[in-house]
Design a protein around this motif. Sequence first.
Motif, mmCIF file in Angstrom:
data_model
loop_
_atom_site.group_PDB
_atom_site.id
_atom_site.type_symbol
_atom_site.label_atom_id
_atom_site.label_comp_id
_atom_site.label_asym_id
_atom_site.label_seq_id
_atom_site.Cartn_x
_atom_site.Cartn_y
_atom_site.Cartn_z
ATOM 1 N N GLY A 113 -6.510 -6.528 3.531
ATOM 2 C CA GLY A 113 -7.115 -5.593 4.480
ATOM 3 C C GLY A 113 -7.479 -6.179 5.831
ATOM 4 O O GLY A 113 -7.781 -5.454 6.761
ATOM 5 N N TYR A 167 0.849 -1.191 0.000
ATOM 6 C CA TYR A 167 0.000 0.000 0.000
ATOM 7 C C TYR A 167 0.887 1.244 0.000
ATOM 8 O O TYR A 167 1.927 1.260 0.662
ATOM 9 C CB TYR A 167 -0.859 0.046 1.271
ATOM 10 C CG TYR A 167 -1.810 -1.113 1.457
ATOM 11 C CD1 TYR A 167 -1.358 -2.369 1.850
ATOM 12 C CD2 TYR A 167 -3.174 -0.935 1.272
ATOM 13 C CE1 TYR A 167 -2.239 -3.420 2.036
ATOM 14 C CE2 TYR A 167 -4.071 -1.984 1.467
ATOM 15 C CZ TYR A 167 -3.589 -3.221 1.849
ATOM 16 O OH TYR A 167 -4.476 -4.257 2.034
ATOM 17 N N SER A 225 -7.823 3.966 -6.306
ATOM 18 C CA SER A 225 -8.834 5.015 -6.179
ATOM 19 C C SER A 225 -8.300 6.298 -5.541
ATOM 20 O O SER A 225 -8.897 7.350 -5.687
ATOM 21 C CB SER A 225 -10.030 4.494 -5.371
ATOM 22 O OG SER A 225 -9.614 4.040 -4.102
ATOM 23 N N ASP A 254 -6.308 -1.551 -6.298
ATOM 24 C CA ASP A 254 -7.157 -0.394 -6.000
ATOM 25 C C ASP A 254 -6.301 0.856 -6.108
ATOM 26 O O ASP A 254 -5.358 1.014 -5.361
ATOM 27 C CB ASP A 254 -7.744 -0.547 -4.587
ATOM 28 C CG ASP A 254 -8.707 0.584 -4.197
ATOM 29 O OD1 ASP A 254 -8.695 1.644 -4.841
ATOM 30 O OD2 ASP A 254 -9.470 0.396 -3.229
ATOM 31 N N PHE A 314 4.381 7.157 2.521
ATOM 32 C CA PHE A 314 4.624 5.944 3.296
ATOM 33 C C PHE A 314 4.172 4.727 2.507
ATOM 34 O O PHE A 314 3.094 4.712 1.914
ATOM 35 C CB PHE A 314 3.856 5.983 4.623
ATOM 36 C CG PHE A 314 4.413 6.964 5.623
ATOM 37 C CD1 PHE A 314 3.813 8.190 5.807
ATOM 38 C CD2 PHE A 314 5.530 6.637 6.384
ATOM 39 C CE1 PHE A 314 4.313 9.098 6.727
ATOM 40 C CE2 PHE A 314 6.038 7.532 7.304
ATOM 41 C CZ PHE A 314 5.433 8.765 7.478
ATOM 42 N N TYR A 368 0.631 5.382 0.907
ATOM 43 C CA TYR A 368 -0.141 6.454 1.525
ATOM 44 C C TYR A 368 0.645 7.744 1.426
ATOM 45 O O TYR A 368 1.878 7.743 1.440
ATOM 46 C CB TYR A 368 -0.419 6.161 3.014
ATOM 47 C CG TYR A 368 -1.459 5.097 3.271
ATOM 48 C CD1 TYR A 368 -1.121 3.749 3.229
ATOM 49 C CD2 TYR A 368 -2.775 5.434 3.564
ATOM 50 C CE1 TYR A 368 -2.082 2.765 3.468
ATOM 51 C CE2 TYR A 368 -3.737 4.461 3.808
ATOM 52 C CZ TYR A 368 -3.383 3.133 3.761
ATOM 53 O OH TYR A 368 -4.332 2.162 3.999
ATOM 54 N N GLY A 383 -3.717 13.969 7.924
ATOM 55 C CA GLY A 383 -3.731 12.522 8.110
ATOM 56 C C GLY A 383 -3.197 11.779 6.899
ATOM 57 O O GLY A 383 -2.851 12.363 5.878
ATOM 58 N N LEU A 384 -3.141 10.461 7.039
ATOM 59 C CA LEU A 384 -2.680 9.591 5.955
ATOM 60 C C LEU A 384 -3.796 9.418 4.933
ATOM 61 O O LEU A 384 -4.920 9.083 5.281
ATOM 62 C CB LEU A 384 -2.320 8.216 6.511
ATOM 63 C CG LEU A 384 -1.004 8.121 7.247
ATOM 64 C CD1 LEU A 384 -1.005 6.949 8.182
ATOM 65 C CD2 LEU A 384 0.147 7.985 6.265
ATOM 66 N N LYS A 385 -3.443 9.611 3.677
ATOM 67 C CA LYS A 385 -4.420 9.448 2.603
ATOM 68 C C LYS A 385 -4.004 8.263 1.727
ATOM 69 O O LYS A 385 -2.897 8.227 1.195
ATOM 70 C CB LYS A 385 -4.495 10.707 1.728
ATOM 71 C CG LYS A 385 -5.056 11.911 2.452
ATOM 72 C CD LYS A 385 -6.572 11.831 2.556
ATOM 73 C CE LYS A 385 -7.194 13.120 3.006
ATOM 74 N NZ LYS A 385 -7.057 13.400 4.409
ATOM 75 N N PHE A 386 -4.918 7.314 1.590
ATOM 76 C CA PHE A 386 -4.665 6.144 0.752
ATOM 77 C C PHE A 386 -4.451 6.567 -0.694
ATOM 78 O O PHE A 386 -5.159 7.428 -1.220
ATOM 79 C CB PHE A 386 -5.862 5.200 0.833
ATOM 80 C CG PHE A 386 -5.842 4.093 -0.179
ATOM 81 C CD1 PHE A 386 -6.590 4.192 -1.344
ATOM 82 C CD2 PHE A 386 -5.072 2.953 0.025
ATOM 83 C CE1 PHE A 386 -6.589 3.176 -2.286
ATOM 84 C CE2 PHE A 386 -5.061 1.929 -0.912
ATOM 85 C CZ PHE A 386 -5.822 2.040 -2.068
ATOM 86 N N TYR A 424 -3.191 0.376 -3.815
ATOM 87 C CA TYR A 424 -2.942 -0.943 -3.231
ATOM 88 C C TYR A 424 -2.549 -1.891 -4.361
ATOM 89 O O TYR A 424 -3.252 -1.975 -5.379
ATOM 90 C CB TYR A 424 -4.195 -1.422 -2.503
ATOM 91 C CG TYR A 424 -4.261 -2.907 -2.213
ATOM 92 C CD1 TYR A 424 -5.402 -3.631 -2.552
ATOM 93 C CD2 TYR A 424 -3.207 -3.572 -1.579
ATOM 94 C CE1 TYR A 424 -5.485 -4.985 -2.273
ATOM 95 C CE2 TYR A 424 -3.283 -4.929 -1.310
ATOM 96 C CZ TYR A 424 -4.434 -5.628 -1.655
ATOM 97 O OH TYR A 424 -4.523 -6.970 -1.378
ATOM 98 N N LEU A 455 -1.169 -3.371 8.903
ATOM 99 C CA LEU A 455 -0.114 -2.934 7.996
ATOM 100 C C LEU A 455 1.164 -2.662 8.761
ATOM 101 O O LEU A 455 1.138 -2.201 9.903
ATOM 102 C CB LEU A 455 -0.528 -1.647 7.278
ATOM 103 C CG LEU A 455 -1.784 -1.705 6.420
ATOM 104 C CD1 LEU A 455 -2.033 -0.352 5.769
ATOM 105 C CD2 LEU A 455 -1.670 -2.785 5.368
ATOM 106 N N GLN A 474 1.040 11.657 3.175
ATOM 107 C CA GLN A 474 0.708 12.476 4.338
ATOM 108 C C GLN A 474 1.257 13.882 4.126
ATOM 109 O O GLN A 474 2.477 14.073 4.088
ATOM 110 C CB GLN A 474 1.255 11.863 5.630
ATOM 111 C CG GLN A 474 0.780 12.574 6.882
ATOM 112 C CD GLN A 474 1.155 11.816 8.145
ATOM 113 O OE1 GLN A 474 2.216 11.209 8.236
ATOM 114 N NE2 GLN A 474 0.267 11.838 9.147
#
Lengths: 114, 110
Positions: free
Chosen positions: A99, A33, A58, A56, A91, A35, A42-45, A48, A103, A37
Amino acid sequence: NAGVMQNPRHLVRRRGQEARLRCSPMKGHSHVYWYRQLPEEGLKFMVYLQKENIIDESGMPKERFSAEFPKEGPSILRIQQVVRGDSAAYFCASSGNGGDSPLHFGNGTRLTVT
Amino acid sequence: RKEVEQDPGPFNVPEGATVAFNCTYSNSASQSFFWYRQDCRKEPKLLMSVYSSGNEDGRFTAQLNRASQYISLLIRDSKLSDSATYLCVVNHFGNEKLTFGTGTRLTIIP
Protein backbone atom coordinates in the motif's frame (compact mmCIF):
# COMPACT_ATOMS: atom_id res chain seq x y z
CA ASN A 1 4.95 -5.23 -22.76
CA ALA A 2 6.13 -5.10 -19.16
CA GLY A 3 2.87 -3.68 -17.83
CA VAL A 4 -0.02 -5.36 -16.05
CA MET A 5 -1.74 -7.73 -18.44
CA GLN A 6 -5.38 -8.61 -18.10
CA ASN A 7 -7.41 -10.92 -20.27
CA PRO A 8 -9.83 -11.18 -21.74
CA ARG A 9 -10.56 -7.51 -22.48
CA HIS A 10 -14.23 -8.28 -22.96
CA LEU A 11 -16.17 -11.24 -21.62
CA VAL A 12 -19.81 -12.04 -22.25
CA ARG A 13 -21.52 -14.63 -20.08
CA ARG A 14 -25.11 -15.78 -19.72
CA ARG A 15 -26.69 -15.80 -16.30
CA GLY A 16 -25.59 -18.84 -14.33
CA GLN A 17 -22.29 -19.34 -16.16
CA GLU A 18 -18.83 -18.90 -14.68
CA ALA A 19 -16.48 -16.03 -15.45
CA ARG A 20 -12.71 -16.29 -15.08
CA LEU A 21 -10.64 -13.14 -15.26
CA ARG A 22 -6.87 -13.32 -15.43
CA CYS A 23 -4.19 -10.88 -14.42
CA SER A 24 -0.42 -11.03 -14.80
CA PRO A 25 1.26 -8.37 -12.66
CA MET A 26 4.07 -6.14 -13.76
CA LYS A 27 7.43 -7.89 -13.80
CA GLY A 28 8.93 -7.91 -10.32
CA HIS A 29 5.63 -7.10 -8.60
CA SER A 30 4.27 -9.56 -6.07
CA HIS A 31 1.26 -7.59 -4.81
CA VAL A 32 -1.99 -7.86 -6.77
CA TYR A 33 -5.23 -5.99 -6.22
CA TRP A 34 -8.63 -6.44 -7.84
CA TYR A 35 -11.11 -3.58 -8.14
CA ARG A 36 -14.60 -3.47 -9.60
CA GLN A 37 -16.12 -0.45 -11.30
CA LEU A 38 -19.80 -0.31 -12.05
CA PRO A 39 -20.97 2.06 -14.82
CA GLU A 40 -20.80 5.69 -13.71
CA GLU A 41 -19.40 4.69 -10.32
CA GLY A 42 -16.03 4.70 -8.59
CA LEU A 43 -13.53 1.90 -8.11
CA LYS A 44 -14.43 -0.50 -5.33
CA PHE A 45 -11.72 -2.59 -3.69
CA MET A 46 -12.36 -6.30 -3.82
CA VAL A 47 -9.27 -8.25 -2.78
CA TYR A 48 -5.54 -7.94 -2.21
CA LEU A 49 -3.24 -10.91 -2.75
CA GLN A 50 0.40 -11.78 -2.56
CA LYS A 51 1.83 -14.96 -4.01
CA GLU A 52 -0.23 -17.90 -2.70
CA ASN A 53 -1.88 -15.73 -0.02
CA ILE A 54 -5.05 -13.70 0.26
CA ILE A 55 -4.13 -10.73 2.44
CA ASP A 56 -7.37 -8.75 2.45
CA GLU A 57 -10.65 -9.88 0.92
CA SER A 58 -12.88 -7.45 2.76
CA GLY A 59 -14.37 -6.17 -0.50
CA MET A 60 -15.28 -9.54 -1.96
CA PRO A 61 -18.92 -10.61 -1.94
CA LYS A 62 -19.31 -13.55 0.43
CA GLU A 63 -20.72 -15.87 -2.20
CA ARG A 64 -19.83 -16.79 -5.79
CA PHE A 65 -16.59 -14.74 -5.87
CA SER A 66 -13.12 -16.11 -5.27
CA ALA A 67 -9.58 -15.06 -6.09
CA GLU A 68 -6.20 -16.71 -6.15
CA PHE A 69 -2.62 -15.84 -6.98
CA PRO A 70 -0.70 -19.10 -7.35
CA LYS A 71 3.03 -19.51 -7.09
CA GLU A 72 3.20 -19.87 -10.86
CA GLY A 73 0.90 -18.16 -13.31
CA PRO A 74 -1.50 -15.24 -13.24
CA SER A 75 -3.92 -14.15 -10.57
CA ILE A 76 -7.46 -15.36 -11.25
CA LEU A 77 -10.73 -13.74 -10.22
CA ARG A 78 -13.52 -16.26 -10.49
CA ILE A 79 -17.22 -15.49 -10.45
CA GLN A 80 -19.54 -18.44 -10.30
CA GLN A 81 -23.19 -18.41 -11.41
CA VAL A 82 -22.98 -14.87 -12.73
CA VAL A 83 -25.96 -12.53 -12.45
CA ARG A 84 -26.75 -9.32 -14.34
CA GLY A 85 -25.52 -7.23 -11.41
CA ASP A 86 -22.02 -8.65 -11.92
CA SER A 87 -21.72 -6.71 -15.19
CA ALA A 88 -18.89 -4.26 -14.62
CA ALA A 89 -15.30 -3.44 -15.44
CA TYR A 90 -12.87 -5.44 -13.34
CA PHE A 91 -9.44 -3.89 -12.96
CA CYS A 92 -6.36 -5.61 -11.70
CA ALA A 93 -3.43 -3.62 -10.35
CA SER A 94 -0.02 -4.55 -9.05
CA SER A 95 2.60 -2.90 -6.90
CA GLY A 96 6.08 -3.70 -5.77
CA ASN A 97 5.63 -2.79 -2.14
CA GLY A 98 2.01 -3.03 -1.05
CA GLY A 99 0.00 0.00 0.00
CA ASP A 100 2.91 2.41 0.25
CA SER A 101 3.56 2.20 -3.46
CA PRO A 102 1.35 3.46 -6.27
CA LEU A 103 -0.62 0.89 -8.20
CA HIS A 104 -0.17 0.11 -11.84
CA PHE A 105 -3.38 -0.95 -13.52
CA GLY A 106 -4.17 -3.32 -16.33
CA ASN A 107 -6.60 -2.41 -19.10
CA GLY A 108 -9.43 -4.14 -17.31
CA THR A 109 -11.88 -6.86 -18.23
CA ARG A 110 -15.38 -5.71 -19.13
CA LEU A 111 -17.82 -8.38 -18.09
CA THR A 112 -21.30 -8.35 -19.57
CA VAL A 113 -23.88 -10.77 -18.25
CA THR A 114 -26.82 -11.34 -20.55
CA ARG B 1 -18.45 9.27 6.84
CA LYS B 2 -16.80 7.80 3.74
CA GLU B 3 -13.14 6.87 3.99
CA VAL B 4 -12.29 9.06 1.02
CA GLU B 5 -14.63 11.76 -0.23
CA GLN B 6 -14.49 13.87 -3.38
CA ASP B 7 -16.79 16.40 -4.99
CA PRO B 8 -18.06 14.47 -8.02
CA GLY B 9 -18.41 17.59 -10.14
CA PRO B 10 -18.70 17.93 -13.02
CA PHE B 11 -16.33 20.84 -13.24
CA ASN B 12 -16.61 22.60 -16.61
CA VAL B 13 -13.65 24.92 -16.97
CA PRO B 14 -12.49 27.07 -19.91
CA GLU B 15 -9.19 26.22 -21.51
CA GLY B 16 -6.31 28.05 -19.89
CA ALA B 17 -8.02 28.45 -16.53
CA THR B 18 -6.78 27.16 -13.19
CA VAL B 19 -8.83 24.54 -11.41
CA ALA B 20 -8.47 22.92 -7.99
CA PHE B 21 -10.01 19.85 -6.39
CA ASN B 22 -10.02 18.75 -2.79
CA CYS B 23 -10.32 15.30 -1.35
CA THR B 24 -10.99 14.56 2.32
CA TYR B 25 -10.09 11.39 4.16
CA SER B 26 -11.47 10.09 7.42
CA ASN B 27 -8.58 8.11 8.88
CA SER B 28 -6.01 10.31 10.59
CA ALA B 29 -3.52 7.41 10.38
CA SER B 30 -3.46 7.64 6.58
CA GLN B 31 0.09 7.64 5.30
CA SER B 32 0.18 7.42 1.52
CA PHE B 33 -1.69 9.65 -0.89
CA PHE B 34 -1.94 9.66 -4.66
CA TRP B 35 -3.84 11.33 -7.48
CA TYR B 36 -4.88 9.22 -10.46
CA ARG B 37 -6.66 10.19 -13.63
CA GLN B 38 -9.10 8.00 -15.47
CA ASP B 39 -10.25 8.60 -19.01
CA CYS B 40 -13.62 7.31 -20.12
CA ARG B 41 -13.68 3.48 -20.17
CA LYS B 42 -9.94 3.25 -19.56
CA GLU B 43 -7.85 2.14 -16.63
CA PRO B 44 -6.76 4.62 -13.94
CA LYS B 45 -3.27 6.00 -14.39
CA LEU B 46 -1.04 7.47 -11.74
CA LEU B 47 -0.84 11.24 -12.04
CA MET B 48 1.31 11.96 -9.01
CA SER B 49 2.09 10.92 -5.48
CA VAL B 50 1.38 13.50 -2.76
CA TYR B 51 4.16 14.29 -0.33
CA SER B 52 3.91 15.98 3.05
CA SER B 53 5.75 19.05 1.85
CA GLY B 54 3.65 19.35 -1.29
CA ASN B 55 4.97 18.66 -4.75
CA GLU B 56 4.74 19.99 -8.25
CA ASP B 57 4.97 18.33 -11.65
CA GLY B 58 4.70 20.80 -14.50
CA ARG B 59 1.25 22.35 -14.43
CA PHE B 60 0.11 20.09 -11.58
CA THR B 61 0.55 20.81 -7.88
CA ALA B 62 -0.47 18.46 -5.09
CA GLN B 63 -0.73 19.43 -1.44
CA LEU B 64 -1.44 17.59 1.79
CA ASN B 65 -3.08 19.14 4.85
CA ARG B 66 -2.85 16.64 7.68
CA ALA B 67 -4.53 18.88 10.26
CA SER B 68 -7.69 19.15 8.18
CA GLN B 69 -7.26 15.74 6.58
CA TYR B 70 -7.45 16.67 2.95
CA ILE B 71 -5.33 16.61 -0.15
CA SER B 72 -5.65 18.94 -3.08
CA LEU B 73 -4.77 18.98 -6.75
CA LEU B 74 -4.23 22.22 -8.64
CA ILE B 75 -4.07 22.31 -12.43
CA ARG B 76 -2.77 25.50 -14.02
CA ASP B 77 -3.19 26.59 -17.64
CA SER B 78 -5.64 23.76 -18.25
CA LYS B 79 -5.58 21.96 -21.60
CA LEU B 80 -8.32 20.13 -23.46
CA SER B 81 -6.39 16.91 -22.80
CA ASP B 82 -6.84 17.43 -19.05
CA SER B 83 -10.50 16.42 -19.41
CA ALA B 84 -10.84 13.25 -17.33
CA THR B 85 -11.99 11.96 -13.97
CA TYR B 86 -9.49 12.61 -11.19
CA LEU B 87 -9.31 10.02 -8.44
CA CYS B 88 -7.96 10.59 -4.96
CA VAL B 89 -6.30 7.52 -3.38
CA VAL B 90 -5.41 7.01 0.26
CA ASN B 91 -4.05 4.28 2.48
CA HIS B 92 -3.09 4.18 6.12
CA PHE B 93 -0.13 2.61 7.80
CA GLY B 94 -0.48 -1.11 8.30
CA ASN B 95 -3.30 -1.41 5.79
CA GLU B 96 -2.26 -2.42 2.33
CA LYS B 97 -5.61 -1.61 0.83
CA LEU B 98 -5.60 1.59 -1.18
CA THR B 99 -8.98 3.29 -1.06
CA PHE B 100 -10.19 5.28 -4.04
CA GLY B 101 -12.52 8.24 -3.96
CA THR B 102 -15.38 8.19 -6.44
CA GLY B 103 -13.62 10.76 -8.57
CA THR B 104 -14.11 14.33 -9.75
CA ARG B 105 -15.08 14.75 -13.37
CA LEU B 106 -13.36 17.60 -15.16
CA THR B 107 -14.23 18.90 -18.62
CA ILE B 108 -12.09 21.58 -20.25
CA ILE B 109 -14.10 23.72 -22.63
CA PRO B 110 -12.43 25.22 -25.73
